[in-house]
Enzyme design. Sequence first.
Site, PDB file in Angstrom:
ATOM      1  N   ASN A 180      45.704  36.249 -24.312  1.00 29.31           N
ATOM      2  CA  ASN A 180      47.138  36.067 -24.538  1.00 29.31           C
ATOM      3  C   ASN A 180      47.292  34.720 -25.229  1.00 29.31           C
ATOM      4  OD1 ASN A 180      49.884  35.623 -24.418  1.00 29.31           O
ATOM      5  ND2 ASN A 180      49.972  35.394 -22.182  1.00 29.31           N
TER       6      ASN A 180
ATOM      7  N   GLY B  49      47.976  28.371 -16.383  1.00 28.61           N
ATOM      8  CA  GLY B  49      47.988  27.152 -17.182  1.00 28.61           C
ATOM      9  C   GLY B  49      47.911  25.878 -16.366  1.00 28.61           C
TER      10      GLY B  49
ATOM     11  N   GLU C 203      56.156  34.014 -17.851  1.00 27.06           N
ATOM     12  CA  GLU C 203      56.924  33.115 -18.727  1.00 27.06           C
ATOM     13  C   GLU C 203      58.159  33.824 -19.272  1.00 27.06           C
ATOM     14  OE1 GLU C 203      53.620  31.793 -21.164  1.00 27.06           O
ATOM     15  OE2 GLU C 203      52.797  30.838 -19.372  1.00 27.06           O
TER      16      GLU C 203
ATOM     17  N   LYS D  14      49.806  33.377 -26.456  1.00 31.02           N
ATOM     18  CA  LYS D  14      51.119  32.740 -26.268  1.00 31.02           C
ATOM     19  C   LYS D  14      51.621  32.248 -27.639  1.00 31.02           C
ATOM     20  CE  LYS D  14      49.923  31.928 -21.523  1.00 31.02           C
ATOM     21  NZ  LYS D  14      50.141  31.192 -20.285  1.00 31.02           N
TER      22      LYS D  14
ATOM     23  N   SER E 297      44.296  30.717 -15.229  1.00 33.05           N
ATOM     24  CA  SER E 297      43.215  29.725 -15.342  1.00 33.05           C
ATOM     25  C   SER E 297      41.817  30.323 -15.215  1.00 33.05           C
ATOM     26  CB  SER E 297      43.415  28.588 -14.327  1.00 33.05           C
ATOM     27  OG  SER E 297      44.645  27.929 -14.574  1.00 33.05           O
TER      28      SER E 297
ATOM     29  N   GLU F 253      48.973  37.963 -11.849  1.00 39.64           N
ATOM     30  CA  GLU F 253      48.929  36.571 -12.301  1.00 39.64           C
ATOM     31  C   GLU F 253      49.783  35.709 -11.378  1.00 39.64           C
ATOM     32  OE1 GLU F 253      47.850  36.222 -16.722  1.00 39.64           O
ATOM     33  OE2 GLU F 253      49.993  36.558 -16.619  1.00 39.64           O
TER      34      GLU F 253
ATOM     35  N   HIS G 172      55.469  39.288 -18.392  1.00 39.24           N
ATOM     36  CA  HIS G 172      54.718  38.042 -18.183  1.00 39.24           C
ATOM     37  C   HIS G 172      55.626  37.038 -17.459  1.00 39.24           C
ATOM     38  CE1 HIS G 172      52.674  34.264 -18.897  1.00 39.24           C
ATOM     39  NE2 HIS G 172      51.575  34.976 -19.058  1.00 39.24           N
TER      40      HIS G 172
HETATM   41  P1  PGA Z   1      46.047  30.767 -18.477  1.00 30.77           P
HETATM   42  O1  PGA Z   1      47.220  31.821 -18.778  1.00 30.77           O
HETATM   43  O2  PGA Z   1      44.737  31.515 -18.613  1.00 30.77           O
HETATM   44  O3  PGA Z   1      46.219  29.704 -19.501  1.00 30.77           O
HETATM   45  O4  PGA Z   1      46.264  30.280 -17.068  1.00 30.77           O
HETATM   46  C1  PGA Z   1      47.133  33.141 -18.331  1.00 30.77           C
HETATM   47  C2  PGA Z   1      48.369  33.909 -18.750  1.00 30.77           C
HETATM   48  O5  PGA Z   1      49.470  33.338 -18.751  1.00 30.77           O
HETATM   49  O6  PGA Z   1      48.279  35.097 -19.106  1.00 30.77           O
END
Ligand code: PGA
Length: 248
Positions: free
Chosen positions: A9, A171, A95, A11, A210, A165, A93
Amino acid sequence: MRTKLVAGNWKMHGSLAANLGLLHAVRDGAGGAAEVALCVPYPYLAQAQAALNGSKVAWGAQDVSEHAQGAWTGEVSAAMLADFACRYVLVGHSERRSFFGDTDAVVAAKFVAARKAGLVPILCVGESLAEREAGITGEVVTRQIDAVLGGCEITDFAKAIVAYEPVWAIGTGRTASPEQAQEVHALIRSRFAREDAAIAGGLRILYGGSVKAGNAAELFGQPDIDGGLIGGASLVAADFLAICAAAA
Ligand code: PGA
């Protein structure tokens, strides 16, 4: 029996120039038993299609409109994603849920729109830190899944993926332990098994938050973890390919 999937992803990262090297490196380096996919920003779908077409790496988007077409300025429909041969699209997601107001109902509608266009939605679910600390992780994840199940057929999940998640792990560098993740993955699978045991048994449930080369193998070794949704580490080809290798 479930083929593992590692989905990147990106982003809101990338540029035409920077993407090219990353796309080619992932295309040329993805050789193992796991399936690999990249969810890129909308403007780069054509570039991803051109670079990955005919390879073992699939591509997709990070969001989709719940509407089929019309006066929805700024939105992108599922049919448009299908036009660029996307296989996957993220829906729900965290976010999108926390910064753009995607409610459970909106996520359910996006899931249905994706399925209608023949895309494979990757339904993201997960609890916040406050929710985990309050001991309501199972409740939150079940509520997020039930909202989608209420708007579609269970058979849609024969052509869908779930990503667990935990919001506190995205993140942040803070990963759920393999045991913490496995516990929620097992709960998710049992929720689907209440509807249809065969579909639950075949459903791929990814872990995200992460994931790095150093923790991927242990996470992917859990019985109900069928791969990963990778944010930050998907932006560096060597890191992402090491995670793909850990899933193979
Ligand atoms: P990350 O993000 O691996 O940077 O923690 C995962 C995600 O948001 O899908």
